[in-house]
Write a protein that holds these residues in place. Structure first.
Motif, mmCIF file in Angstrom:
data_model
loop_
_atom_site.group_PDB
_atom_site.id
_atom_site.type_symbol
_atom_site.label_atom_id
_atom_site.label_comp_id
_atom_site.label_asym_id
_atom_site.label_seq_id
_atom_site.Cartn_x
_atom_site.Cartn_y
_atom_site.Cartn_z
ATOM 1 N N HIS A 75 0.814 -1.204 0.000
ATOM 2 C CA HIS A 75 0.000 0.000 0.000
ATOM 3 C C HIS A 75 0.856 1.266 0.000
ATOM 4 O O HIS A 75 1.781 1.399 0.802
ATOM 5 N N ASP A 80 -6.632 -0.754 -2.578
ATOM 6 C CA ASP A 80 -7.542 -0.320 -3.631
ATOM 7 C C ASP A 80 -8.481 0.772 -3.151
ATOM 8 O O ASP A 80 -9.060 0.683 -2.062
ATOM 9 N N HIS A 81 -8.574 1.800 -3.963
ATOM 10 C CA HIS A 81 -9.703 2.721 -3.996
ATOM 11 C C HIS A 81 -9.859 3.109 -5.448
ATOM 12 O O HIS A 81 -8.874 3.406 -6.142
ATOM 13 N N TYR A 121 -10.508 8.755 -4.830
ATOM 14 C CA TYR A 121 -10.422 9.274 -3.468
ATOM 15 C C TYR A 121 -11.024 10.683 -3.487
ATOM 16 O O TYR A 121 -10.401 11.624 -3.966
ATOM 17 N N TYR A 127 -13.398 6.540 9.329
ATOM 18 C CA TYR A 127 -12.604 5.364 8.996
ATOM 19 C C TYR A 127 -12.792 4.334 10.102
ATOM 20 O O TYR A 127 -12.521 4.613 11.281
ATOM 21 N N TYR A 135 -2.846 4.874 -5.466
ATOM 22 C CA TYR A 135 -3.556 3.607 -5.613
ATOM 23 C C TYR A 135 -3.517 3.216 -7.084
ATOM 24 O O TYR A 135 -4.483 3.410 -7.820
ATOM 25 N N VAL A 168 -12.446 -3.120 -3.434
ATOM 26 C CA VAL A 168 -13.812 -2.705 -3.093
ATOM 27 C C VAL A 168 -14.746 -3.286 -4.157
ATOM 28 O O VAL A 168 -15.106 -2.632 -5.136
ATOM 29 N N GLY A 221 -16.035 -2.141 1.362
ATOM 30 C CA GLY A 221 -15.710 -0.718 1.339
ATOM 31 C C GLY A 221 -16.267 0.001 2.552
ATOM 32 O O GLY A 221 -17.170 -0.477 3.234
ATOM 33 N N MET A 259 -16.027 3.868 2.515
ATOM 34 C CA MET A 259 -16.105 5.297 2.208
ATOM 35 C C MET A 259 -17.346 5.608 1.364
ATOM 36 O O MET A 259 -17.391 5.326 0.173
ATOM 37 N N GLU A 284 -16.934 7.618 -1.937
ATOM 38 C CA GLU A 284 -16.424 6.886 -3.092
ATOM 39 C C GLU A 284 -17.578 6.223 -3.847
ATOM 40 O O GLU A 284 -17.629 6.259 -5.082
#
Length: 303
Positions: free
Chosen positions: A8, A34-35, A38, A46, A62, A87, A118, A120, A123
């Motif tokens: 990461h 992974d995203h 963002y 979080y 990412y 995600v 996921g 977020m 997103e």
């Protein structure tokens, strides 16, 4: 016990060499994050930090999971590779099945799909997908993946995805192993019922035996406790042999060398990363006696 190197947020031009070096040192595999996007403004707490603040911001890299893992596959021969975690509900499962199936086939089944729902909301908003149905969407994605990976003519008629008979070839020679993430009761139940392994997001050593016992109970309840199952656990404190041995006895099958951003800061040289990996291999991997049995099921080491 096996060990993975987390990739990461590292500088993208260092990905391939770090993976090569991980293979040389005896790591089981590497995992990238992974995203899809963002968002500039993120109000969603979080879930893996007490204060609700994520450790990263929008300018942390990412790179596309499947392109970077394909490059790693081409540069290595034994190393496994996975997402931690992809995600899945953001994407259409036919596309995911095609990409992962091709990569598994061309890498001698070294790919593992690490997937989660996921966290977020913003997103999901960017993708125009309902955040609140992501768990059910994830489950249906897994259904579609299993069908498409078969390489047969299949159809699907569900709540989120609906398609007539179709076929995707080439298909992997066996289903891609799926490790799921998440720490909630629903996430642990999904791992026990649907997955070949579980990826933690950071736990204290005191928490691990309880999680392992719960996964074992849930897998027994689901009638799946006879199947191979991996538990990849990142610890929130420095590892040592005395800490790891009882965790192995509790059912933890793999540990991780944490992202370099945690040990070296946001930016670091390739040499510094190699030094951290060498230290980890010398102090953790070799003393724990990691080996690579020939007997595997669905691409996973079974002991």
């Amino acid at each position: 016990m096996k060990f993975w190197q987390m990739l990461h947020w590292i500088e993208t031009d260092q990905l391939i060499e770090v993976a090569r070096f991980a293979e040389e040192l005896g790591f089981e595999g590497v995992m990238n994050g992974d995203h899809g996007v963002y968002p500039e403004v993120v109000n969603t707490p979080y879930p893996y930090a007490a204060d609700g603040n994520p450790p990263m911001t929008g300018d942390w890299p990412y790179p596309d999971c499947w392109i970077s893992l394909a490059m790693i596959a081409a540069a290595t021969t034994r190393l496994k590779f996975s997402t931690s975690v992809y995600v899945l509900p953001l994407r259409h499962p036919i596309e995911v099945a095609k990409m992962t199936g091709t990569l598994a086939l061309m890498s001698d089944n070294r790919l593992i799909l690490g997937a989660g729902i996921g966290w977020m909301k913003e997103e999901f908003d960017c993708y125009g997908i309902d955040f609140h149905t992501r768990g059910k969407r994830m489950d249906e994605c897994l259904d579609v993946l299993e069908k498409i990976w078969s390489g047969e003519m299949v159809e699907h008629h569900g709540r989120f995805f609906d398609f007539q008979r179709c076929q995707v070839v080439p298909a992997p020679t066996r289903p891609v192993p799926v490790f799921t993430g998440g720490a909630s009761k629903a996430a642990l139940k999904r791992a026990a019922k649907r997955a070949d392994g579980w990826i933690g997001a950071g736990n204290s050593p005191d928490e691990v035996p309880g999680i392992m016992a719960e996964l074992k109970r849930l897998r027994r309840e689901a009638g799946r406790d006879h199947l191979p199952f991996e538990t990849v656990v990142g610890l929130t404190q420095d590892m040592d042999i005395d800490t790891l041995k009882p965790l192995r006895e509790s059912g933890m099958t793999a540990g991780v060398s944490a992202p370099f951003a945690f040990s070296l800061g946001r930016y670091s040289s390739l040499d510094d990363k190699k030094r951290v990996m060498e230290d980890f291999a010398e102090s953790i991997i070799r003393p724990m006696g990691q080996d690579y049995p020939a007997n595997t099921i669905k691409g996973m080491v079974t002991s």
